[in-house]
Design a protein around this motif. Structure first.
Motif, short mmCIF file in Angstrom:
data_model
loop_
_atom_site.label_atom_id
_atom_site.label_comp_id
_atom_site.label_asym_id
_atom_site.label_seq_id
_atom_site.Cartn_x
_atom_site.Cartn_y
_atom_site.Cartn_z
N GLY A 115 0.79 -1.21 0.00
CA GLY A 115 0.00 0.00 0.00
C GLY A 115 0.83 1.27 0.00
N LEU A 116 2.15 1.13 0.04
CA LEU A 116 3.02 2.30 0.01
C LEU A 116 3.16 2.84 -1.40
CD1 LEU A 116 5.93 1.04 2.32
CD2 LEU A 116 4.25 2.82 2.88
N PRO A 117 3.38 4.15 -1.55
CA PRO A 117 3.67 4.69 -2.88
C PRO A 117 4.89 4.00 -3.48
CG PRO A 117 3.18 6.47 -1.35
CD PRO A 117 3.30 5.21 -0.53
N PRO A 118 4.97 3.93 -4.80
CA PRO A 118 6.10 3.26 -5.45
C PRO A 118 7.44 3.85 -5.01
CG PRO A 118 4.36 3.74 -7.05
CD PRO A 118 3.97 4.43 -5.78
N GLY A 119 8.37 2.97 -4.71
CA GLY A 119 9.73 3.39 -4.38
C GLY A 119 9.98 3.67 -2.92
N TRP A 120 8.92 3.75 -2.11
CA TRP A 120 9.13 4.10 -0.71
C TRP A 120 9.83 3.00 0.07
CZ3 TRP A 120 5.24 7.60 2.26
CH2 TRP A 120 5.04 8.78 1.54
N ALA A 121 9.49 1.74 -0.18
CA ALA A 121 10.16 0.65 0.52
C ALA A 121 11.65 0.64 0.20
CB ALA A 121 9.52 -0.69 0.14
N GLY A 122 11.99 0.86 -1.06
CA GLY A 122 13.40 0.94 -1.43
C GLY A 122 14.09 2.12 -0.79
N LEU A 123 13.35 3.23 -0.64
CA LEU A 123 13.92 4.42 -0.01
C LEU A 123 14.31 4.15 1.44
CD1 LEU A 123 14.55 7.47 0.07
CD2 LEU A 123 12.13 7.86 0.60
N VAL A 124 13.42 3.50 2.19
CA VAL A 124 13.74 3.26 3.60
C VAL A 124 14.87 2.24 3.73
CG1 VAL A 124 11.47 3.93 4.44
CG2 VAL A 124 11.91 1.54 3.89
N ARG A 125 14.97 1.31 2.81
CA ARG A 125 16.11 0.38 2.86
C ARG A 125 17.42 1.12 2.58
NH1 ARG A 125 12.19 -3.34 0.36
NH2 ARG A 125 11.81 -5.04 1.84
N ARG A 126 17.36 2.11 1.71
CA ARG A 126 18.57 2.91 1.45
C ARG A 126 18.98 3.69 2.70
NH1 ARG A 126 19.14 8.07 -2.60
NH2 ARG A 126 21.38 8.37 -2.38
N VAL A 127 18.00 4.14 3.48
CA VAL A 127 18.31 4.81 4.73
C VAL A 127 19.11 3.88 5.64
CG1 VAL A 127 17.31 5.71 6.87
CG2 VAL A 127 16.36 6.41 4.67
N GLY A 128 18.67 2.62 5.74
CA GLY A 128 19.37 1.67 6.58
C GLY A 128 20.80 1.43 6.13
N GLU A 129 21.01 1.34 4.83
CA GLU A 129 22.36 1.15 4.31
C GLU A 129 23.24 2.35 4.62
OE1 GLU A 129 21.54 0.51 0.23
OE2 GLU A 129 20.73 -1.51 0.52
N LEU A 130 22.69 3.55 4.45
CA LEU A 130 23.47 4.76 4.66
C LEU A 130 23.84 4.94 6.13
CD1 LEU A 130 24.63 7.45 3.51
CD2 LEU A 130 22.38 8.46 3.96
N PHE A 131 22.89 4.66 7.02
CA PHE A 131 23.12 4.89 8.45
C PHE A 131 23.60 3.64 9.19
CE2 PHE A 131 20.73 8.59 7.31
CZ PHE A 131 21.06 9.57 8.25
N ALA A 132 23.84 2.54 8.47
CA ALA A 132 24.32 1.29 9.06
C ALA A 132 23.38 0.81 10.16
CB ALA A 132 25.74 1.46 9.60
N LEU A 133 22.09 0.78 9.84
CA LEU A 133 21.06 0.36 10.80
C LEU A 133 20.43 -0.95 10.35
CD1 LEU A 133 19.32 3.83 11.19
CD2 LEU A 133 20.68 2.68 12.96
N ASP A 134 20.08 -1.78 11.32
CA ASP A 134 19.37 -3.02 11.05
C ASP A 134 17.93 -2.99 11.57
OD1 ASP A 134 21.39 -4.81 9.78
OD2 ASP A 134 22.47 -4.43 11.64
N VAL A 135 17.70 -2.20 12.62
CA VAL A 135 16.36 -2.03 13.18
C VAL A 135 16.15 -0.53 13.34
CG1 VAL A 135 14.78 -2.62 15.05
CG2 VAL A 135 16.63 -4.19 14.46
N TYR A 136 15.18 0.03 12.60
CA TYR A 136 15.05 1.48 12.60
C TYR A 136 13.68 1.90 12.08
CZ TYR A 136 16.21 0.88 7.62
OH TYR A 136 16.22 0.47 6.29
#
Length: 270
Positions: free
Chosen positions: A199-220
């Motif tokens: 139900g998320l707009p297109p690309g949003w799930a990929g965007l939040v995964r990119r946040v995790g990669e950038l900030f070195a987070l596994d739970v966020y």
């Protein structure tokens, strides 16, 4: 496996449900950051850092120095507590993060020119019960400054939206989402309404995964506003949020803990 929980509230719904899934097949130990000291005995195979106090970060850093894996790391958790550093990293990486201005104190902000339009004023240092307020007049700004004149703050321009915040949480490889009425709403923040990933707009799930990669987070968690036509604006990032009421979140956290324990902390995000 031996899994350590760094928290003063092991009964938190997410942690309690995760513990129930892990035991009795695995040992779950509780480390209270208010009383625990540097490790002297056997280390856990992985530690889950569900606390953000200075003592919790010190304990996590000490465990890391002894070779113990910690999710999220002390450094990644600390980065998400400084909204100035957070915004700087996100914007330099090209993420759609709200432009953020920093002021040494609320008194300094109030002493300058009044904002040209509505702004959101937040504590620079993210913590429980921190400041998040809509300011639409000089009088409101003076009122805030009188209540906490020495509070370091950041300022973001108010972005019109539907009135709902998109709350996205990531646990390992799993994305959870909900809609929640903005805490800036006159009615106050409402309950979360679960939203399927589809139900998320297109690309949003990929965007939040990119946040995790950038900030070195596994739970966020990532707070996003839909500013129109599905255009995202990130307004905050949180390390190890509560992820309350999300079906499958305890299972995802248990799987992540066992995965990191088996790999002794090796994470593809690093």
């Amino acid at each position: 496996m031996r899994i350590g929980l760094i928290t003063s509230t092991p009964g938190h719904p997410l942690l309690a449900a995760t513990t129930a899934l892990l035991t009795p097949g695995h040992q779950v130990v509780h480390l209270d950051p208010d009383t625990a000291t540097a490790p002297t005995g056997p280390l856990a195979d992985v530690h889950l850092l569900k606390a953000r106090t200075p003592r919790a970060l010190e304990l996590a850093a000490a465990l890391e120095r002894h070779g113990a894996p910690v999710v999220n790391t002390a450094a990644a958790t600390a980065l998400c507590q400084d909204r100035t550093a957070m915004a700087d990293l996100a914007l330099r990486a090209g993420l759609p993060f709200a432009p953020t201005r920093t002021f040494p104190t609320l008194a300094d902000l109030a002493a300058g020119p009044p904002p040209a339009g509505p702004v959101v004023v937040k504590s620079r240092h993210s913590r429980r019960h921190d400041l998040v307020a809509l300011v639409d007049s000089a009088a409101r700004l003076r009122e805030l400054a009188a209540s906490a004149p020495r509070e370091p703050v950041v300022v973001q321009d108010f972005a019109p939206s539907s009135g709902d915040d998109h709350k996205l949480w990531v646990v390992g490889d799993h994305v959870f989402a909900a809609l929640r009425r903005s805490e800036l709403s006159p009615e106050g923040q409402g309950p979360s309404r679960p939203l399927p990933e589809g139900g998320l707009p297109p690309g949003w799930a990929g965007l939040v995964r990119r946040v995790g990669e950038l900030f070195a987070l596994d739970v966020y968690g990532v707070d996003i506003l839909d500013t129109g036509d599905g255009t995202p604006l990130i307004v905050d990032i949180n390390a190890f949020p509560g992820v309350r009421g999300q079906a499958g979140a305890p299972e995802a956290l248990a799987a992540l803990a066992l995965s990191r324990a088996g790999g002794k902390g090796t994470s593809p995000r690093r």
